[in-house]
Design an enzyme around this catalytic site. Structure first.
Site, PDB file in Angstrom:
ATOM      1  N   HIS A  89       0.837  -1.215   0.000  1.00 28.75           N
ATOM      2  CA  HIS A  89       0.000   0.000   0.000  1.00 28.75           C
ATOM      3  C   HIS A  89       0.867   1.258   0.000  1.00 28.75           C
ATOM      4  O   HIS A  89       0.464   2.310   0.503  1.00 28.75           O
ATOM      5  CB  HIS A  89      -0.956   0.020   1.194  1.00 28.75           C
ATOM      6  CG  HIS A  89      -1.757  -1.235   1.352  1.00 28.75           C
ATOM      7  ND1 HIS A  89      -2.871  -1.494   0.591  1.00 28.75           N
ATOM      8  CD2 HIS A  89      -1.576  -2.323   2.139  1.00 28.75           C
ATOM      9  CE1 HIS A  89      -3.364  -2.684   0.920  1.00 28.75           C
ATOM     10  NE2 HIS A  89      -2.593  -3.206   1.845  1.00 28.75           N
ATOM     11  N   SER A 105      17.295  13.596 -20.659  1.00 29.52           N
ATOM     12  CA  SER A 105      16.342  14.674 -20.876  1.00 29.52           C
ATOM     13  C   SER A 105      16.935  15.657 -21.874  1.00 29.52           C
ATOM     14  O   SER A 105      18.139  15.883 -21.892  1.00 29.52           O
ATOM     15  CB  SER A 105      16.056  15.392 -19.553  1.00 29.52           C
ATOM     16  OG  SER A 105      15.415  16.627 -19.778  1.00 29.52           O
TER      17      SER A 105
END
Length: 477
Positions: free
Chosen positions: A183, A310
């Site tokens: 979770h 990038s």
């Protein structure tokens, strides 16, 4: 709008691909062209037509029909092995006249038969080309051969290589401790190798369904316009047409389907594509998990990733291989899902939705193959960073609340005093706040545990609390 081009791109030569698979990613998926392209479909049809003719005359199914010598049979089979650009062009020219792709193949075989046996004999033997066949007899058999070839010779070897690569990583990292996250929250530690092994195990199960002993059979039929052998029986009442059909299909290495409408029902295709789609979904899960591990610093991308991450941030190395794989898996599954749901349905005895639908099989497998390639390249460019994993483990000593309260429960079950309410006591200590080794050791020493249990828990660390995770990786062997 873009300014109008002087020459439309569609008119340039060589032709520009509309889709990425035949353009940007052509090199990766090129092996599928031999199996699932339009030319491959015509070659498979040619193979089926030639083998049906040879089958009929060899078994003397039609009484009084001419025979083919071994040399003549070999010459006809050479049409398939020698299938080339000239054959493709001639078939296109015939189809432009017939406006029917299967009929074009029939006429092509008849032309070549004249060259093999002469015009006089071809006048009679030619009537056994496509004898008692509906187009679907040729198509369903061709697709079964094509899909089997694409899966067994192209997709499966690539997929198996990826899983073996992943299994190798799992073995190498079997003992590297990792803070688990359930979770999204810190949870019982594991090892990186065991987590990769889980994914490898899942993928292996799907590959066993696709290409293992219990994999889906490739079915085919050869029974006429509505599956009744109507024309067959009227033309040659004395033949055992079911046996003729069965031996033909099985002689091609396929599984005979004895009961169909005009079309083979395609259920086997739906089963196969469902299995491949499930493999894709598990691979997608792998990509998202590894992507997340990269974002957490547990893996460094240091090899084979090129020089640009990038376009504007020089420090970045983007996990593009896994992102590319995700996108292609989603496209592949969209196609596989629609193939599976559409192909199992046909209005009454026949409609043509399957004909158009099946032309997308190559695209569906192509995107999966491209994803497998990208995932493999991505994994090859990773180095584990045990120090980053260790740092997260050391920052989350509260995960040891589980083993401490479990030891206390076991002691309470044995009648040891002072072990009451272990869960609640550990919850009060750990929930909603971080604790370190010092706090945890102080807590353990104050529990009144038997000396051996106290010593064991005091020595326990998040990094050593991995159970038998390293041993579990051995299930991949």
């Amino acid at each position: 709008m873009l300014p109008a081009a002087r020459t439309p791109l569609a008119e340039l030569s060589p032709p520009i691909a509309l889709g990425a698979l035949d353009g940007r990613y052509r090199a990766v998926v090129a092996p599928l062209v031999d199996h699932l392209s339009e030319a491959a479909l015509n070659r498979a049809r040619l193979h089926v037509e030639v083998e049906w003719l040879i089958h009929l005359v060899t078994l003397e199914v039609v009484p009084g029909a001419d025979r083919l010598s071994d040399a003549e049979q070999a010459s006809l089979r050479d049409l398939v092995t020698g299938f080339d650009a000239a054959a493709i062009a001639e078939l296109a020219q015939i189809e432009a006249e017939t406006v029917h792709d299967v009929k074009a193949v029939e006429y092509y075989v008849r032309r070549r038969l004249v060259e093999v046996v002469g015009e006089q004999r071809a006048a009679t033997l030619g009537e056994l080309v496509h004898f008692a066949c509906t187009s679907e007899d040729i198509n369903n058999t061709s697709y079964a051969l094509m899909v089997r070839g694409a899966v067994e010779q192209v997709w499966l070897p690539r997929a198996r290589a990826l899983v073996e690569q992943l299994s190798g990583m799992a073995r190498e990292l079997a003992e590297v401790p990792l803070l688990a996250h359930t979770h999204g929250q810190p949870a019982t530690p594991t090892t990186m190798g065991k987590e990769l092994a889980v994914l490898a195990w899942r993928l292996t199960r799907q590959l066993d369904r696709v290409g293992g002993r219990d994999s889906t059979a490739y079915l085919a039929k050869m029974n006429g316009a509505t599956g009744t052998y109507g024309a067959h029986v009227e033309a040659v009442p004395g033949a055992d047409w079911q046996q003729v059909s069965r031996t033909f299909v099985e002689g091609l290495g396929l599984t005979w389907n004895p009961l169909t409408t005009q079309i083979e029902s395609h259920d086997w295709q739906a089963e196969l594509y469902g299995d491949i789609a499930r493999f894709n979904r598990i691979l997608h899960n792998l990509c998202t998990d590894v992507w997340t591990y990269i974002s957490m610093g547990y893996f460094a991308q240091v090899r084979g990733q090129g020089t640009v991450g990038s376009s504007t941030m020089p420090h970045k190395v983007n996990p593009i291989r896994f992102e590319n794989a995700e996108a292609n898996l989603e496209v592949s599954n969209a196609l596989l899902d629609v193939l599976s749901s559409t192909l199992v349905t046909s209005r009454l005895q026949r409609d043509l939705t399957d004909s158009s639908m099946q032309r997308n099989i190559g695209t569906a497998l192509g995107h999966s193959l491209l994803a497998v390639d990208n995932a493999s390249r991505g994994l090859a460019g990773l180095d584990a960073v045990p120090a980053a994993m260790a740092a997260d483990l050391d920052a989350n000593w509260e995960v040891l609340a589980e083993p401490i309260q479990s030891v206390m429960r076991a002691l309470a079950a044995r009648g040891v005093e002072g072990m009451a309410n272990p869960y609640e006591r550990l919850k009060e200590l750990t929930r909603g706040r971080r604790i370190g080794r010092a706090e945890l050791v102080e807590f353990v020493r104050g529990l009144g545990l038997p000396p051996e249990e106290e010593a064991r828990l005091v020595a326990l660390t998040p990094a050593s609390y991995v159970g038998i995770a390293p041993e579990l990786v051995e299930h991949l062997s």
